[in-house]
Scaffold this motif. Structure first.
Motif, PDB file in Angstrom:
ATOM      1  N   ILE A 109       0.924  -1.188  -0.201  1.00  0.00           N
ATOM      2  CA  ILE A 109      -0.005   0.094   0.112  1.00  0.00           C
ATOM      3  C   ILE A 109       0.898   1.151  -0.116  1.00  0.00           C
ATOM      4  O   ILE A 109       0.619   2.190  -0.590  1.00  0.00           O
ATOM      5  CB  ILE A 109      -0.940  -0.006   1.168  1.00  0.00           C
TER       6      ILE A 109
ATOM      7  N   LEU B 132      -6.181   3.728  -3.135  1.00  0.00           N
ATOM      8  CA  LEU B 132      -7.122   2.563  -3.024  1.00  0.00           C
ATOM      9  C   LEU B 132      -8.353   2.584  -3.400  1.00  0.00           C
ATOM     10  O   LEU B 132      -8.960   3.601  -3.227  1.00  0.00           O
ATOM     11  CB  LEU B 132      -6.944   2.282  -1.440  1.00  0.00           C
TER      12      LEU B 132
ATOM     13  N   ALA C 190     -10.610  -2.094  -0.816  1.00  0.00           N
ATOM     14  CA  ALA C 190      -9.252  -2.427  -0.135  1.00  0.00           C
ATOM     15  C   ALA C 190      -8.988  -1.338   0.817  1.00  0.00           C
ATOM     16  O   ALA C 190      -8.179  -1.616   1.737  1.00  0.00           O
ATOM     17  CB  ALA C 190      -8.453  -2.000  -1.627  1.00  0.00           C
ATOM     18  N   ALA C 191      -9.489  -0.122   0.890  1.00  0.00           N
ATOM     19  CA  ALA C 191      -9.230   0.971   1.777  1.00  0.00           C
ATOM     20  C   ALA C 191      -9.789   0.531   3.261  1.00  0.00           C
ATOM     21  O   ALA C 191      -9.133   0.643   4.213  1.00  0.00           O
ATOM     22  CB  ALA C 191      -9.769   2.062   1.520  1.00  0.00           C
TER      23      ALA C 191
ATOM     24  N   GLU D 256      -7.696  -2.608   4.222  1.00  0.00           N
ATOM     25  CA  GLU D 256      -6.317  -2.389   4.312  1.00  0.00           C
ATOM     26  C   GLU D 256      -5.484  -3.508   3.765  1.00  0.00           C
ATOM     27  O   GLU D 256      -4.487  -3.693   4.313  1.00  0.00           O
ATOM     28  CB  GLU D 256      -6.118  -1.784   5.771  1.00  0.00           C
TER      29      GLU D 256
ATOM     30  N   VAL E 174      -4.398  -5.186  -0.075  1.00  0.00           N
ATOM     31  CA  VAL E 174      -4.476  -5.159  -1.800  1.00  0.00           C
ATOM     32  C   VAL E 174      -4.028  -6.464  -2.399  1.00  0.00           C
ATOM     33  O   VAL E 174      -2.834  -7.021  -1.973  1.00  0.00           O
ATOM     34  CB  VAL E 174      -3.700  -3.927  -2.193  1.00  0.00           C
TER      35      VAL E 174
ATOM     36  N   ALA F 150      -3.216  -4.323  -8.147  1.00  0.00           N
ATOM     37  CA  ALA F 150      -3.063  -2.832  -8.470  1.00  0.00           C
ATOM     38  C   ALA F 150      -3.257  -2.597  -9.984  1.00  0.00           C
ATOM     39  O   ALA F 150      -3.023  -3.481 -11.019  1.00  0.00           O
ATOM     40  CB  ALA F 150      -1.425  -2.809  -8.281  1.00  0.00           C
TER      41      ALA F 150
ATOM     42  N   GLY G  38      -4.722   0.689  -5.817  1.00  0.00           N
ATOM     43  CA  GLY G  38      -4.952  -0.708  -5.036  1.00  0.00           C
ATOM     44  C   GLY G  38      -6.435  -0.977  -4.988  1.00  0.00           C
ATOM     45  O   GLY G  38      -7.090  -0.420  -4.472  1.00  0.00           O
ATOM     46  N   GLU G  39      -6.633  -2.429  -5.368  1.00  0.00           N
ATOM     47  CA  GLU G  39      -7.802  -2.976  -5.538  1.00  0.00           C
ATOM     48  C   GLU G  39      -7.730  -4.306  -4.556  1.00  0.00           C
ATOM     49  O   GLU G  39      -6.642  -5.017  -4.569  1.00  0.00           O
ATOM     50  CB  GLU G  39      -8.485  -3.197  -6.716  1.00  0.00           C
ATOM     51  N   ASN G  40      -8.843  -4.931  -4.343  1.00  0.00           N
ATOM     52  CA  ASN G  40      -9.069  -6.326  -3.611  1.00  0.00           C
ATOM     53  C   ASN G  40      -9.728  -7.075  -4.460  1.00  0.00           C
ATOM     54  O   ASN G  40     -10.970  -6.768  -4.267  1.00  0.00           O
ATOM     55  CB  ASN G  40      -9.002  -6.140  -2.082  1.00  0.00           C
TER      56      ASN G  40
END
Length: 281
Positions: free
Chosen positions: A73, A79, A83-84, A87, A89, A92, A101-103
């Motif tokens: 991160i 983000l 993802a935020a 916390e 990721v 990207a 950044g994503e999840n």
């Protein structure tokens, strides 16, 4: 002990085949996308260099696995929403010159689940409180699950996840200690195994559940892709539950990643077929 992990680029040079690489490259070939998906082993102390290298080489993005999901991160420019919150990721994406950044862990599960049911308004029990559970719980909360129960052996980790859900989303979450065989509440709509119990080669292992609490009409999902038909899913199906295997989550993560990186809506059936070929070999 191996302290290396993977940071995987969308555009780069060929690498040795593994299931995820094979799945992604099958989609690229099917859609005529001029890209390759490769594995690069990156030591933690070299993570910043790897991200700068991805920028320098013009990669459309990359995936990263443990132990990099949090540490990466600080090397990104921003983000996405989920993802935020979590916390963490695992994907990207290069957007307007910035790495965001994503999840896609939870997003992939959610997309798979929606093929069976809409989780909105559902009572959901999730086994485990690790990274996969965290991602899944956040995504389920953001789309309006009625309630979430996190079942975990370790109280501290389970309660920490519950606090995150309650503080960062509108959903009420509760912690249930996993002591002996866990009995599902009768009003459970969806059970998710977000642990590694039953993962190859432990084919006969399954989460310690009171099997009589698996009722017809419940949906039982397992995030384990190999084997696709875990012992838990076999038991659940024999009791009249609808079941969802872990291949769907893995495939849909890939579909979402490809959409982020290329704008193409990839055909998930091509990717699933390739995985089935590998896991049945």
């Amino acid at each position: 002990m191996n302290f290396l992990s993977k940071i995987t680029g969308c555009f780069a040079m060929p690498a040795a085949e593994n299931p995820t690489v094979a799945m992604m490259d099958a989609a690229y070939a099917h859609h005529g996308i001029n890209a390759r998906y490769i594995n690069c082993e990156v030591a933690p102390e070299k993570l910043g260099d790897a991200v700068r290298g991805a920028r320098a080489m013009g990669w459309a993005g990359f995936n990263c696995s443990l132990p990099h999901k949090v540490a990466v991160i600080e090397h990104l420019d921003g983000l996405g929403e989920s993802a935020a919150i979590m916390e963490a990721v695992n994907c990207a994406v290069l957007r307007d010159g910035k790495l965001i950044g994503e999840n896609t862990d939870g997003k992939g599960f959610l997309k798979s689940l929606r093929e069976l049911t809409d989780p909105r308004g559902k009572n959901i029990v999730v086994l485990g409180a690790g990274g996969a559970s965290r991602a899944i719980c956040v995504e389920l909360a953001l789309v309006g699950a009625k309630s979430l129960t996190v079942v975990n052996r370790g109280r501290d980790r389970g309660e920490e996840l519950v606090r995150l859900i309650c503080d960062q989303t509108p959903v009420q979450a509760d912690f249930a200690p996993w002591e002996g065989s866990y009995a599902l509440p009768a009003d459970t709509d969806i059970l998710v195994n977000a642990t590694s119990i039953g993962l190859y080669p432990d084919l006969d292992a399954r989460p310690d559940l009171d099997l009589t609490s698996l009722l017809p009409g419940m949906i039982v999902a397992d995030i384990i892709p190999n084997p696709p038909r875990t012992k838990l899913l076999q038991e659940a199906q024999s009791r009249g539950c609808a079941v969802l295997d872990g291949l769907g989550m893995l495939v849909n993560q890939g579909v979402i990643n490809i959409k982020y990186w290329t704008g193409v809506d990839a055909d998930g059936s091509i990717m699933r077929k390739r995985l089935e070929e590998i896991f049945s070999a």
